[in-house]
Design a protein around this motif. Structure first.
Motif, PDB file in Angstrom:
ATOM      1  N   GLU A   1     -10.927   8.546  -0.717  1.00  0.00           N
ATOM      2  CA  GLU A   1     -10.721   8.158  -2.110  1.00  0.00           C
ATOM      3  C   GLU A   1      -9.912   6.881  -2.230  1.00  0.00           C
ATOM      4  O   GLU A   1      -8.905   6.713  -1.546  1.00  0.00           O
ATOM      5  CB  GLU A   1      -9.966   9.265  -2.854  1.00  0.00           C
ATOM      6  N   GLY A   2     -10.342   6.004  -3.105  1.00  0.00           N
ATOM      7  CA  GLY A   2      -9.590   4.804  -3.448  1.00  0.00           C
ATOM      8  C   GLY A   2      -9.386   4.768  -4.954  1.00  0.00           C
ATOM      9  O   GLY A   2      -9.717   5.732  -5.651  1.00  0.00           O
ATOM     10  N   GLU A   3      -8.855   3.674  -5.452  1.00  0.00           N
ATOM     11  CA  GLU A   3      -8.658   3.536  -6.896  1.00  0.00           C
ATOM     12  C   GLU A   3      -9.962   3.231  -7.617  1.00  0.00           C
ATOM     13  O   GLU A   3     -10.229   3.766  -8.680  1.00  0.00           O
ATOM     14  CB  GLU A   3      -7.643   2.433  -7.188  1.00  0.00           C
ATOM     15  N   LYS A   4     -10.770   2.330  -7.035  1.00  0.00           N
ATOM     16  CA  LYS A   4     -12.023   1.914  -7.662  1.00  0.00           C
ATOM     17  C   LYS A   4     -13.250   2.541  -7.034  1.00  0.00           C
ATOM     18  O   LYS A   4     -14.288   2.623  -7.674  1.00  0.00           O
ATOM     19  CB  LYS A   4     -12.184   0.391  -7.554  1.00  0.00           C
TER      20      LYS A   4
ATOM     21  N   TYR B   1     -14.733  -4.207  -5.429  1.00  0.00           N
ATOM     22  CA  TYR B   1     -15.208  -2.949  -4.843  1.00  0.00           C
ATOM     23  C   TYR B   1     -15.380  -3.062  -3.332  1.00  0.00           C
ATOM     24  O   TYR B   1     -14.983  -2.170  -2.581  1.00  0.00           O
ATOM     25  CB  TYR B   1     -16.526  -2.503  -5.478  1.00  0.00           C
TER      26      TYR B   1
ATOM     27  N   SER C   1     -11.584   9.480 -17.318  1.00  0.00           N
ATOM     28  CA  SER C   1     -10.642  10.376 -16.645  1.00  0.00           C
ATOM     29  C   SER C   1     -11.001  11.850 -16.801  1.00  0.00           C
ATOM     30  O   SER C   1     -10.560  12.674 -16.020  1.00  0.00           O
ATOM     31  CB  SER C   1      -9.221  10.123 -17.150  1.00  0.00           C
TER      32      SER C   1
ATOM     33  N   GLU D   1     -11.908  -3.227  -1.588  1.00  0.00           N
ATOM     34  CA  GLU D   1     -11.252  -1.919  -1.491  1.00  0.00           C
ATOM     35  C   GLU D   1     -11.973  -1.022  -0.491  1.00  0.00           C
ATOM     36  O   GLU D   1     -11.332  -0.326   0.298  1.00  0.00           O
ATOM     37  CB  GLU D   1     -11.177  -1.220  -2.845  1.00  0.00           C
TER      38      GLU D   1
ATOM     39  N   ASN E   1     -14.782   5.630 -14.679  1.00  0.00           N
ATOM     40  CA  ASN E   1     -13.621   5.213 -15.478  1.00  0.00           C
ATOM     41  C   ASN E   1     -13.174   6.288 -16.456  1.00  0.00           C
ATOM     42  O   ASN E   1     -12.088   6.228 -16.998  1.00  0.00           O
ATOM     43  CB  ASN E   1     -13.935   3.931 -16.248  1.00  0.00           C
TER      44      ASN E   1
ATOM     45  N   GLU F   1     -15.901   4.678  -8.617  1.00  0.00           N
ATOM     46  CA  GLU F   1     -15.246   5.778  -9.319  1.00  0.00           C
ATOM     47  C   GLU F   1     -15.533   5.666 -10.808  1.00  0.00           C
ATOM     48  O   GLU F   1     -15.593   4.569 -11.358  1.00  0.00           O
ATOM     49  CB  GLU F   1     -13.731   5.755  -9.084  1.00  0.00           C
TER      50      GLU F   1
ATOM     51  N   ARG G   1     -15.051   5.344  -3.879  1.00  0.00           N
ATOM     52  CA  ARG G   1     -14.986   6.495  -2.981  1.00  0.00           C
ATOM     53  C   ARG G   1     -15.954   6.212  -1.841  1.00  0.00           C
ATOM     54  O   ARG G   1     -17.074   5.758  -2.076  1.00  0.00           O
ATOM     55  CB  ARG G   1     -15.391   7.773  -3.701  1.00  0.00           C
TER      56      ARG G   1
END
Length: 185
Positions: A4-7, A108, A69, A111, A67, A65, A9
């Motif tokens: 998992e990353g912020e932006k 992307y 939530s 990351e 946006n 990912e 997967r």
């Protein structure tokens, strides 16, 4: 396996995403700076199927990912990132990556490769990771340099591209360099 990353997967390539991977491997726009591009989707599918359980290949699909939530759904895959054994007894691995055009230049790929480097340096025997690219591939050059990879050399007129021989740049990063740049060392 998922990373998992912020932006993005990263998900290990499996039977569920082989259709996307074979389409991407045969997409000449994604691989426009390569010497050749696979044209046979079944051959691409077969290649990745063989690599799925190999200890010498780490192949991941990149998924953006969501946006939202509240949503657990992810958007469609946007690329691949991979590492394969380059020189086994030296614990050296080669890096590769490809991204659909709509998602390039948005962070992307950066990351995704950063997550792959972290995984390789923290959970495998990787001591060094190398990357090579066509000297005309400015996006790949910028990405590897942003990752603190060092251009170690230039292979003059290394491969035939668009009817002409062109140079290939050779980059690398050592585990200790990665750790230092990421304050892990």
């Amino acid at each position: 396996m998922k990373i998992e990353g912020e932006k993005v997967r990263l998900s290990k390539i499996d039977e569920n995403n082989l259709s996307f991977v074979s389409e991407l491997e045969c997409n000449s726009m994604v691989w426009q700076y390569e010497e050749s591009v696979e044209k046979d989707k079944e051959a691409a599918r077969s290649k990745y199927r063989e690599q799925m359980n190999s200890q010498y290949h780490y192949d991941f699909v990149i998924t953006k990912e969501s946006n939202d939530s509240e949503s657990t759904d992810l958007e469609s895959p946007i690329g691949i990132v991979q590492a394969w054994s380059y020189v086994e007894h030296r614990h050296s691995w080669e890096l590769g990556f490809g991204m659909l055009a709509d998602y390039q230049g948005k962070g992307y790929g950066y990351e995704a490769v950063q997550l792959l480097l972290q995984y390789m340096f923290e959970t495998t025997n990787a001591r060094k990771i190398v990357g090579m690219c066509n000297s005309k591939n400015v996006k790949s050059i910028k990405l590897m340099e942003k990752l603190n990879m060092t251009r170690e050399g230039i292979f003059k007129e290394e491969f035939l591209w668009n009817g002409n021989y062109c140079d290939q740049y050779f980059y690398s990063i050592l585990k200790k360099e990665w750790q230092s740049a990421n304050k892990g060392g």
